[in-house]
Motif scaffolding. Sequence first.
Motif, PDB file in Angstrom:
ATOM      1  N   ILE A 137       7.301  35.678-120.031  1.00 25.19           N
ATOM      2  CA  ILE A 137       6.899  34.648-119.189  1.00 25.19           C
ATOM      3  C   ILE A 137       7.934  34.381-117.894  1.00 25.19           C
ATOM      4  O   ILE A 137       6.989  33.892-117.107  1.00 25.19           O
ATOM      5  CB  ILE A 137       7.059  33.352-120.238  1.00 25.19           C
ATOM      6  N   VAL A 138       8.836  34.358-118.006  1.00 30.54           N
ATOM      7  CA  VAL A 138       9.634  34.147-116.676  1.00 30.54           C
ATOM      8  C   VAL A 138       9.390  35.297-115.682  1.00 30.54           C
ATOM      9  O   VAL A 138       9.194  35.050-114.481  1.00 30.54           O
ATOM     10  CB  VAL A 138      11.014  34.397-117.069  1.00 30.54           C
ATOM     11  N   LEU A 139       9.051  36.345-116.022  1.00 34.49           N
ATOM     12  CA  LEU A 139       8.837  37.574-115.148  1.00 34.49           C
ATOM     13  C   LEU A 139       7.484  37.289-114.715  1.00 34.49           C
ATOM     14  O   LEU A 139       7.153  37.954-113.389  1.00 34.49           O
ATOM     15  CB  LEU A 139       8.932  38.925-115.930  1.00 34.49           C
ATOM     16  N   ILE A 140       6.623  36.680-115.315  1.00 34.98           N
ATOM     17  CA  ILE A 140       5.295  36.168-114.751  1.00 34.98           C
ATOM     18  C   ILE A 140       5.335  34.915-113.872  1.00 34.98           C
ATOM     19  O   ILE A 140       4.862  34.788-112.640  1.00 34.98           O
ATOM     20  CB  ILE A 140       4.218  35.691-115.838  1.00 34.98           C
ATOM     21  N   ALA A 141       6.022  34.127-114.270  1.00 38.97           N
ATOM     22  CA  ALA A 141       6.216  32.716-113.669  1.00 38.97           C
ATOM     23  C   ALA A 141       6.973  32.713-112.376  1.00 38.97           C
ATOM     24  O   ALA A 141       6.624  32.055-111.220  1.00 38.97           O
ATOM     25  CB  ALA A 141       6.899  31.511-114.424  1.00 38.97           C
ATOM     26  N   VAL A 142       7.980  33.274-112.189  1.00 36.70           N
ATOM     27  CA  VAL A 142       8.875  33.442-111.004  1.00 36.70           C
ATOM     28  C   VAL A 142       8.163  33.727-109.930  1.00 36.70           C
ATOM     29  O   VAL A 142       8.042  33.295-108.555  1.00 36.70           O
ATOM     30  CB  VAL A 142      10.103  34.109-111.421  1.00 36.70           C
ATOM     31  N   PRO A 143       7.515  34.828-109.780  1.00 30.84           N
ATOM     32  CA  PRO A 143       6.684  35.434-108.455  1.00 30.84           C
ATOM     33  C   PRO A 143       5.659  34.671-108.231  1.00 30.84           C
ATOM     34  O   PRO A 143       5.429  34.321-107.047  1.00 30.84           O
ATOM     35  CB  PRO A 143       6.185  36.881-109.014  1.00 30.84           C
ATOM     36  N   LEU A 144       5.067  33.838-109.340  1.00 39.75           N
ATOM     37  CA  LEU A 144       3.870  32.952-109.221  1.00 39.75           C
ATOM     38  C   LEU A 144       4.310  31.771-108.124  1.00 39.75           C
ATOM     39  O   LEU A 144       4.111  31.150-107.328  1.00 39.75           O
ATOM     40  CB  LEU A 144       3.320  32.615-110.249  1.00 39.75           C
ATOM     41  N   ILE A 145       5.586  31.280-108.733  1.00 39.95           N
ATOM     42  CA  ILE A 145       6.180  30.047-108.287  1.00 39.95           C
ATOM     43  C   ILE A 145       6.476  30.636-106.588  1.00 39.95           C
ATOM     44  O   ILE A 145       6.197  29.750-105.626  1.00 39.95           O
ATOM     45  CB  ILE A 145       7.318  29.703-108.616  1.00 39.95           C
ATOM     46  N   LEU A 146       7.151  31.670-106.213  1.00 44.45           N
ATOM     47  CA  LEU A 146       7.472  32.099-105.136  1.00 44.45           C
ATOM     48  C   LEU A 146       6.151  32.229-103.939  1.00 44.45           C
ATOM     49  O   LEU A 146       6.542  31.719-102.902  1.00 44.45           O
ATOM     50  CB  LEU A 146       8.369  33.322-105.073  1.00 44.45           C
ATOM     51  N   PRO A 186      -2.193  40.414-122.995  1.00 45.41           N
ATOM     52  CA  PRO A 186      -1.198  40.053-122.028  1.00 45.41           C
ATOM     53  C   PRO A 186      -1.985  39.415-120.802  1.00 45.41           C
ATOM     54  O   PRO A 186      -1.265  38.480-120.015  1.00 45.41           O
ATOM     55  CB  PRO A 186      -0.741  41.413-121.644  1.00 45.41           C
ATOM     56  N   ALA A 187      -3.104  39.684-120.476  1.00 46.95           N
ATOM     57  CA  ALA A 187      -3.783  39.124-119.568  1.00 46.95           C
ATOM     58  C   ALA A 187      -4.112  37.694-119.530  1.00 46.95           C
ATOM     59  O   ALA A 187      -3.902  36.726-118.855  1.00 46.95           O
ATOM     60  CB  ALA A 187      -5.171  39.697-119.218  1.00 46.95           C
ATOM     61  N   ALA A 188      -4.540  37.412-120.795  1.00 49.81           N
ATOM     62  CA  ALA A 188      -4.501  36.169-121.176  1.00 49.81           C
ATOM     63  C   ALA A 188      -3.344  34.956-120.993  1.00 49.81           C
ATOM     64  O   ALA A 188      -3.089  33.983-120.664  1.00 49.81           O
ATOM     65  CB  ALA A 188      -5.074  35.705-122.609  1.00 49.81           C
ATOM     66  N   LEU A 189      -2.471  35.804-121.509  1.00 51.38           N
ATOM     67  CA  LEU A 189      -0.897  34.992-121.254  1.00 51.38           C
ATOM     68  C   LEU A 189      -0.492  34.885-119.923  1.00 51.38           C
ATOM     69  O   LEU A 189      -0.110  33.808-119.554  1.00 51.38           O
ATOM     70  CB  LEU A 189       0.272  36.023-122.036  1.00 51.38           C
ATOM     71  N   ALA A 190      -0.610  35.990-118.995  1.00 52.67           N
ATOM     72  CA  ALA A 190      -0.409  35.856-117.643  1.00 52.67           C
ATOM     73  C   ALA A 190      -1.139  34.706-117.036  1.00 52.67           C
ATOM     74  O   ALA A 190      -0.661  33.922-116.196  1.00 52.67           O
ATOM     75  CB  ALA A 190      -0.771  37.170-117.085  1.00 52.67           C
ATOM     76  N   THR A 191      -2.361  34.650-117.274  1.00 51.91           N
ATOM     77  CA  THR A 191      -3.140  33.465-116.657  1.00 51.91           C
ATOM     78  C   THR A 191      -2.902  32.130-116.981  1.00 51.91           C
ATOM     79  O   THR A 191      -2.918  31.141-116.341  1.00 51.91           O
ATOM     80  CB  THR A 191      -4.682  33.855-116.831  1.00 51.91           C
ATOM     81  N   THR A 192      -2.497  32.067-118.441  1.00 46.24           N
ATOM     82  CA  THR A 192      -2.042  30.703-118.994  1.00 46.24           C
ATOM     83  C   THR A 192      -0.701  30.458-118.343  1.00 46.24           C
ATOM     84  O   THR A 192      -0.628  29.143-118.071  1.00 46.24           O
ATOM     85  CB  THR A 192      -1.849  31.007-120.360  1.00 46.24           C
ATOM     86  N   VAL A 193       0.204  31.147-118.216  1.00 47.33           N
ATOM     87  CA  VAL A 193       1.504  30.881-117.654  1.00 47.33           C
ATOM     88  C   VAL A 193       1.251  30.473-116.123  1.00 47.33           C
ATOM     89  O   VAL A 193       1.915  29.621-115.623  1.00 47.33           O
ATOM     90  CB  VAL A 193       2.354  32.204-117.559  1.00 47.33           C
ATOM     91  N   GLY A 194       0.085  31.136-115.486  1.00 51.62           N
ATOM     92  CA  GLY A 194      -0.175  30.799-114.139  1.00 51.62           C
ATOM     93  C   GLY A 194      -0.658  29.166-114.006  1.00 51.62           C
ATOM     94  O   GLY A 194      -0.195  28.594-113.251  1.00 51.62           O
ATOM     95  N   VAL A 195      -1.297  28.913-115.019  1.00 51.35           N
ATOM     96  CA  VAL A 195      -1.815  27.273-114.983  1.00 51.35           C
ATOM     97  C   VAL A 195      -0.639  26.397-115.153  1.00 51.35           C
ATOM     98  O   VAL A 195      -0.658  25.605-114.558  1.00 51.35           O
ATOM     99  CB  VAL A 195      -3.007  27.129-116.044  1.00 51.35           C
TER     100      VAL A 195
END
Length: 95
Positions: free
Chosen positions: A7-16, A67-76
């Motif tokens: 989750i952190v590995l997905i969230a940090v680049p999205l935030i940046l 994993p795709a659903a996880l990535a998009t949910t973390v994105g939201v």
Amino acid sequence: MSNPLHIVLIAVPLILQTFLIFFVAYGACNLLKLPHDIAAPAGMIGASNFFELAVAVAIALFGTTSPAALATTVGVLTEVPVMLTLVKIANKGRI
């Protein structure tokens, strides 16, 4: 959810990415001397990732446990507080 590091590995680049795109768009609008009521929404729209559609497509194609659903949910979940922060920043920088 079994590995929070994912989750952190997905969230940090999205935030940046969201901050970077906002400041590039907002800065470009300021260089063009556009008024704040044009510059701020332009930055917000440019930085938005439209995760709602991504969540629906990921779940429809890959299922709720993918994993795709996880990535998009973390994105939201990261986009909403980031966008609210950017609104606050844009309103403080009103020209």
